[in-house]
Design a protein around this motif. Structure first.
Motif, PDB file in Angstrom:
ATOM      1  N   PHE A  81       0.862  -1.178   0.000  1.00 48.06           N
ATOM      2  CA  PHE A  81       0.000   0.000   0.000  1.00 48.06           C
ATOM      3  C   PHE A  81       0.902   1.233   0.000  1.00 48.06           C
ATOM      4  CE2 PHE A  81      -2.972  -3.031   2.018  1.00 48.06           C
ATOM      5  CZ  PHE A  81      -4.114  -2.790   1.261  1.00 48.06           C
ATOM      6  N   ARG A  82       0.552   2.197  -0.855  1.00 47.66           N
ATOM      7  CA  ARG A  82       1.301   3.461  -0.852  1.00 47.66           C
ATOM      8  C   ARG A  82       0.354   4.610  -0.564  1.00 47.66           C
ATOM      9  NH1 ARG A  82       3.556   1.055  -5.478  1.00 47.66           N
ATOM     10  NH2 ARG A  82       5.368  -0.120  -4.740  1.00 47.66           N
ATOM     11  N   GLY A  83       0.735   5.444   0.408  1.00 36.62           N
ATOM     12  CA  GLY A  83      -0.057   6.614   0.757  1.00 36.62           C
ATOM     13  C   GLY A  83       0.833   7.835   0.745  1.00 36.62           C
ATOM     14  N   GLN A  84       0.815   8.588   1.858  1.00 35.20           N
ATOM     15  CA  GLN A  84       1.597   9.809   1.930  1.00 35.20           C
ATOM     16  C   GLN A  84       2.240   9.853   3.309  1.00 35.20           C
ATOM     17  OE1 GLN A  84       1.932  12.511  -0.424  1.00 35.20           O
ATOM     18  NE2 GLN A  84       3.493  13.025   1.080  1.00 35.20           N
ATOM     19  N   ALA A 127      -3.013  -1.019   5.732  1.00 33.85           N
ATOM     20  CA  ALA A 127      -2.511  -2.399   5.798  1.00 33.85           C
ATOM     21  C   ALA A 127      -3.133  -3.131   6.984  1.00 33.85           C
ATOM     22  CB  ALA A 127      -0.983  -2.392   5.915  1.00 33.85           C
ATOM     23  N   ALA A 128      -3.266  -2.427   8.113  1.00 31.56           N
ATOM     24  CA  ALA A 128      -3.848  -3.053   9.311  1.00 31.56           C
ATOM     25  C   ALA A 128      -5.290  -3.470   9.035  1.00 31.56           C
ATOM     26  CB  ALA A 128      -3.780  -2.084  10.490  1.00 31.56           C
ATOM     27  N   GLU A 129      -6.052  -2.576   8.404  1.00 31.88           N
ATOM     28  CA  GLU A 129      -7.446  -2.912   8.090  1.00 31.88           C
ATOM     29  C   GLU A 129      -7.490  -4.152   7.187  1.00 31.88           C
ATOM     30  OE1 GLU A 129      -9.684   0.197   6.168  1.00 31.88           O
ATOM     31  OE2 GLU A 129     -11.438  -1.116   5.921  1.00 31.88           O
ATOM     32  N   TRP A 130      -6.619  -4.176   6.193  1.00 32.13           N
ATOM     33  CA  TRP A 130      -6.616  -5.308   5.259  1.00 32.13           C
ATOM     34  C   TRP A 130      -6.193  -6.601   5.956  1.00 32.13           C
ATOM     35  CZ3 TRP A 130      -2.308  -7.892   2.745  1.00 32.13           C
ATOM     36  CH2 TRP A 130      -2.725  -8.809   1.760  1.00 32.13           C
ATOM     37  N   ALA A 179      -9.966 -17.381  -3.015  1.00 28.60           N
ATOM     38  CA  ALA A 179      -9.598 -16.654  -1.790  1.00 28.60           C
ATOM     39  C   ALA A 179      -8.589 -15.556  -2.108  1.00 28.60           C
ATOM     40  CB  ALA A 179      -9.015 -17.631  -0.761  1.00 28.60           C
ATOM     41  N   VAL A 180      -7.589 -15.873  -2.945  1.00 34.34           N
ATOM     42  CA  VAL A 180      -6.593 -14.857  -3.315  1.00 34.34           C
ATOM     43  C   VAL A 180      -7.278 -13.696  -4.028  1.00 34.34           C
ATOM     44  CG1 VAL A 180      -4.595 -14.383  -4.798  1.00 34.34           C
ATOM     45  CG2 VAL A 180      -4.618 -16.435  -3.359  1.00 34.34           C
ATOM     46  N   ALA A 181      -8.168 -14.031  -4.967  1.00 31.19           N
ATOM     47  CA  ALA A 181      -8.873 -12.975  -5.712  1.00 31.19           C
ATOM     48  C   ALA A 181      -9.695 -12.107  -4.758  1.00 31.19           C
ATOM     49  CB  ALA A 181      -9.761 -13.598  -6.785  1.00 31.19           C
ATOM     50  N   ASN A 182     -10.368 -12.755  -3.792  1.00 30.38           N
ATOM     51  CA  ASN A 182     -11.164 -12.012  -2.798  1.00 30.38           C
ATOM     52  C   ASN A 182     -10.288 -11.071  -1.979  1.00 30.38           C
ATOM     53  OD1 ASN A 182     -13.764 -12.763  -3.172  1.00 30.38           O
ATOM     54  ND2 ASN A 182     -13.667 -14.522  -1.751  1.00 30.38           N
ATOM     55  N   LEU A 183      -9.116 -11.578  -1.574  1.00 35.55           N
ATOM     56  CA  LEU A 183      -8.248 -10.764  -0.714  1.00 35.55           C
ATOM     57  C   LEU A 183      -7.688  -9.576  -1.494  1.00 35.55           C
ATOM     58  CD1 LEU A 183      -6.484 -13.550   1.362  1.00 35.55           C
ATOM     59  CD2 LEU A 183      -8.329 -12.003   2.065  1.00 35.55           C
ATOM     60  N   ILE A 184      -7.440  -9.759  -2.789  1.00 36.90           N
ATOM     61  CA  ILE A 184      -6.986  -8.634  -3.612  1.00 36.90           C
ATOM     62  C   ILE A 184      -8.118  -7.618  -3.773  1.00 36.90           C
ATOM     63  CG2 ILE A 184      -6.241  -7.989  -5.954  1.00 36.90           C
ATOM     64  CD1 ILE A 184      -4.068  -9.254  -4.132  1.00 36.90           C
ATOM     65  N   THR A 185      -9.339  -8.120  -3.987  1.00 42.75           N
ATOM     66  CA  THR A 185     -10.483  -7.203  -4.067  1.00 42.75           C
ATOM     67  C   THR A 185     -10.631  -6.407  -2.780  1.00 42.75           C
ATOM     68  OG1 THR A 185     -11.594  -8.746  -5.528  1.00 42.75           O
ATOM     69  CG2 THR A 185     -12.977  -7.084  -4.471  1.00 42.75           C
ATOM     70  N   ALA A 231      -8.276  -5.644  -0.732  1.00 44.71           N
ATOM     71  CA  ALA A 231      -7.171  -4.679  -0.687  1.00 44.71           C
ATOM     72  C   ALA A 231      -7.484  -3.480  -1.576  1.00 44.71           C
ATOM     73  CB  ALA A 231      -5.867  -5.350  -1.115  1.00 44.71           C
ATOM     74  N   GLN A 232      -8.084  -3.754  -2.743  1.00 47.40           N
ATOM     75  CA  GLN A 232      -8.448  -2.652  -3.639  1.00 47.40           C
ATOM     76  C   GLN A 232      -9.493  -1.745  -2.996  1.00 47.40           C
ATOM     77  OE1 GLN A 232      -9.398  -5.291  -6.843  1.00 47.40           O
ATOM     78  NE2 GLN A 232      -7.563  -4.757  -8.047  1.00 47.40           N
ATOM     79  N   GLN A 233     -10.466  -2.378  -2.305  1.00 48.23           N
ATOM     80  CA  GLN A 233     -11.501  -1.576  -1.642  1.00 48.23           C
ATOM     81  C   GLN A 233     -10.897  -0.715  -0.537  1.00 48.23           C
ATOM     82  OE1 GLN A 233     -13.975  -4.882  -0.537  1.00 48.23           O
ATOM     83  NE2 GLN A 233     -15.208  -4.803  -2.403  1.00 48.23           N
ATOM     84  N   VAL A 234     -10.018  -1.326   0.258  1.00 52.80           N
ATOM     85  CA  VAL A 234      -9.365  -0.569   1.338  1.00 52.80           C
ATOM     86  C   VAL A 234      -8.581   0.594   0.743  1.00 52.80           C
ATOM     87  CG1 VAL A 234      -7.500  -0.679   3.054  1.00 52.80           C
ATOM     88  CG2 VAL A 234      -9.249  -2.488   2.978  1.00 52.80           C
ATOM     89  N   ALA A 235      -7.817   0.319  -0.333  1.00 52.91           N
ATOM     90  CA  ALA A 235      -6.981   1.345  -0.952  1.00 52.91           C
ATOM     91  C   ALA A 235      -7.848   2.481  -1.492  1.00 52.91           C
ATOM     92  CB  ALA A 235      -6.135   0.729  -2.065  1.00 52.91           C
ATOM     93  N   GLN A 236      -8.945   2.114  -2.176  1.00 54.87           N
ATOM     94  CA  GLN A 236      -9.795   3.134  -2.776  1.00 54.87           C
ATOM     95  C   GLN A 236     -10.439   4.029  -1.713  1.00 54.87           C
ATOM     96  OE1 GLN A 236     -12.669   1.513  -5.440  1.00 54.87           O
ATOM     97  NE2 GLN A 236     -12.983   3.459  -6.486  1.00 54.87           N
TER      98      GLN A 236
END
Lengths: 409, 409
Positions: B219-222, B241-244, B296-302, B304-309
């Protein structure tokens, strides 16, 4: 000179001072380092042009004196620090010094009912000796004598550094101002955060400097094979840490003005196919009110205990640092607010999450700070900058402030 | 000899082999390292006592042959590996070899309707060349020729190591068994996990070796000042990252048999008073069924995308490794289950979360594994152990298994 010209000159002066560095190609200027002499020379020149007398105290603070109506007149102080972090920007510190001089230049020779001194503090960032505020502590009479024995990376003590700069450590007590002569202190400083930019305001009046708690927090569970240990038989220290970090963020969001940060984390043993058996983290908590901060820290520890208990983890924590909050002087804040309003800007009061010399000066006299918007919230970085209009606003507000201070004297 | 005596001898033999190490005071024995010769000598002696003929193939696998009724009789294979991780315990690997010999000793000279070969695989742990299963791959005819050019930490290639051990790389193809001669493979191995201990069972029948996905997730933020950046203006990569990570744990808990692990984490820039601008993590996901794992991998990436967005972060991820699941042979599993039951033990089928030689052997022939309970789930550690009663149970079940296999031949 008009405020716009004074602002441009102040910016140019910061950029000039940024060339005096210990390192080629980037700005690093620590306590009593060789380039500090060039800073003193430049500042001395600018002070003399204003008819100020100039001295350097035993801790290396450079101080210019702009006389009042008579030798026993009260003193009003302005200033900031001229040391920097490594690979710094030009404005964090020096801007507060050159803006003090800009205001005096804006008086065009007029005397105020008080003397004004502009201080260039020798040390605020804590880079060379790991301890910040050496300069303002000496001025406030708070410098602990044991600090003189600290050694820098080259093994040189503070005392030796003072002598090497041509100063006399025995005269440090005389650096302290007499409490009853000082009317107040004003420091201009970049915000070093994103709040004013997000609100679209050029300036912010600092109501208080937040208190700070810093802790180390560790969860200990059981390392194990990532393939052979089913989820229900794990005592995963990182899964526990993740749950707790989400609670840290949630609690901080729910308490107005509170900030809580986990900046450091390490998981052991640290392999992709091993469940972490131990996680160590830092926790940094800050707030304007000490009671709110203490309660928040206690709550976060309780949360950590609950997480640990539910997951069969051990919790260990230790407080590494506690710094009480320092309120700015309400009278000076109000005077700043009146000046901000009189110049047609929106009044915004905020809390400084970072420490400043004004925090130390508050123990000597009524202390105040005016923040200038930080583009992109950047500081401690070569791209650190200011908007010229914001510096002009600071000049206008500063002149109005001195005017009002003179009226009320 | 009765099963109890055979079990005690097997344990004593593992302890003897554990003394043959590259390092003083601890057990480390990598592929074709000098102490491997002492292992081969000891095993050869024990094999000759049983009337077996002994050979070493071109990859350094030591193989004992226990004759069948005639030279063209089918072959049944047993074995495991004799290399170890660094600072290993005595049982991970060698136990499967000495138990194969124990079963043959238990036959007391009797012939079976098939020949039996006991294999001591030269390499399974991947320590010396970073690639596991070199030994069983050669036996299964799967050794990729390019692996011969890999270099160890000392710069020596696999090919050079083979020659230095007195073997001939050109003969590697002959190490592969003829597919139509091999009846099956059985491997005894410690569980290396806590499941059997938690259930109180001595043995477990391995139904499948789990497939595995390994990813890097960032994850990249600021980055920002922990004091001056209010909660609502942060883009904290570690908070994301913690949320994910809490979602990773929750999803894995909800899917039976799934394990998902974040074992590695680093937060940058990594200072107590700086909001992390970037977090890098490993993700390890395993399951018996490839479809469940992929989903499961696909779900976890989804997730992560939701958390990032939601948090204004950038997400980056990369799959580093994919290993499909390998089912064990149902017929051999059933035969093992009948033997377990016949000996009065509780039948428990489980999935191996770790890879084993049996996984490679499954591409050659019907393949099966019997796990022995791991006290405290420990392996890859000098305290790794077995219960003597569990080894005795393995001997009894193994003898019963060979009996049933002979009956069904």
């Amino acid at each position: 000179m008009n405020p716009q010209a004074l602002a441009h000159e102040a910016i140019a002066r910061c950029q000039q001072l940024a060339r005096y560095s210990e390192e080629a190609g980037r700005l690093t200027r620590t306590f009593l380092s060789p380039p500090m002499r060039a800073v003193h020379e430049a500042l001395t020149g600018w002070m003399l042009e204003l008819g100020m007398s100039v001295r350097t105290d035993a801790l290396g603070n450079l101080i210019g004196h702009y006389p009042g109506p008579h030798p026993e007149a009260p003193l009003f102080l302005m200033g900031s620090h001229v040391d920097t972090v490594r690979d710094a920007g030009p404005y964090d510190g020096p801007l507060g010094v050159v803006l003090g001089l800009a205001l005096l230049k804006g008086l065009e020779g007029r005397r105020l009912p008080f003397a004004v001194e502009v201080l260039a503090f020798s040390e605020e960032e804590g880079v060379r000796y790991g301890v910040p505020f050496l300069g303002s502590k000496a001025v406030a009479g708070l410098l602990e004598p044991e600090l003189l024995s600290l050694r820098d990376a080259g093994g040189r003590t503070v005392e030796e550094a003072i002598r090497a700069f041509g100063l006399e450590p025995a005269q440090i007590p005389q650096a302290a101002y007499a409490r009853n002569r000082v009317k107040g202190y004003l420091e201009f400083h970049i915000e070093q955060g994103p709040v004013l930019e997000a609100l679209g305001y050029p300036l912010g009046i600092v109501e208080a400097i937040a208190g700070q708690s810093r802790l180390e927090v560790a969860f200990r569970g059981q390392a194990g094979h990532a393939g052979t240990t089913p989820m229900h038989l794990r005592r995963d220290a990182l899964a526990g840490a993740a749950e707790w970090m989400t609670l840290v963020e949630r609690e901080a969001r729910e308490e107005p003005g509170l900030v809580a940060t986990v900046g450091l984390i390490s998981a052991l043993p640290g392999a992709a196919n091993v469940i972490p058996g131990e996680v160590q983290m830092s926790l940094d908590v800050r707030h304007q009110y000490d009671e709110v901060r203490s309660l928040a820290v206690a709550n976060l520890i309780t949360r950590a205990q609950q997480v640990a208990q539910r997951r069969g983890l051990e919790l260990a924590y230790q407080t590494r640092y506690e710094q009480p909050a320092v309120p700015c002087h309400p009278g000076l804040c109000d005077l700043l607010a009146q000046s901000v309003e009189a110049q047609g800007y929106r009044v915004h009061r905020l809390v400084s999450g970072a420490g400043h010399d004004a925090m130390i000066m508050a123990s000597l006299c009524p202390s105040s700070m005016l923040f200038l918007r930080s583009p992109k919230g950047l500081s401690h970085h070569p791209d650190e900058s200011v908007w010229p209009e914001d510096v002009e606003a600071a000049v206008r507000v500063g002149l109005g402030f001195l005017e009002k201070l003179a009226e009320s004297s």
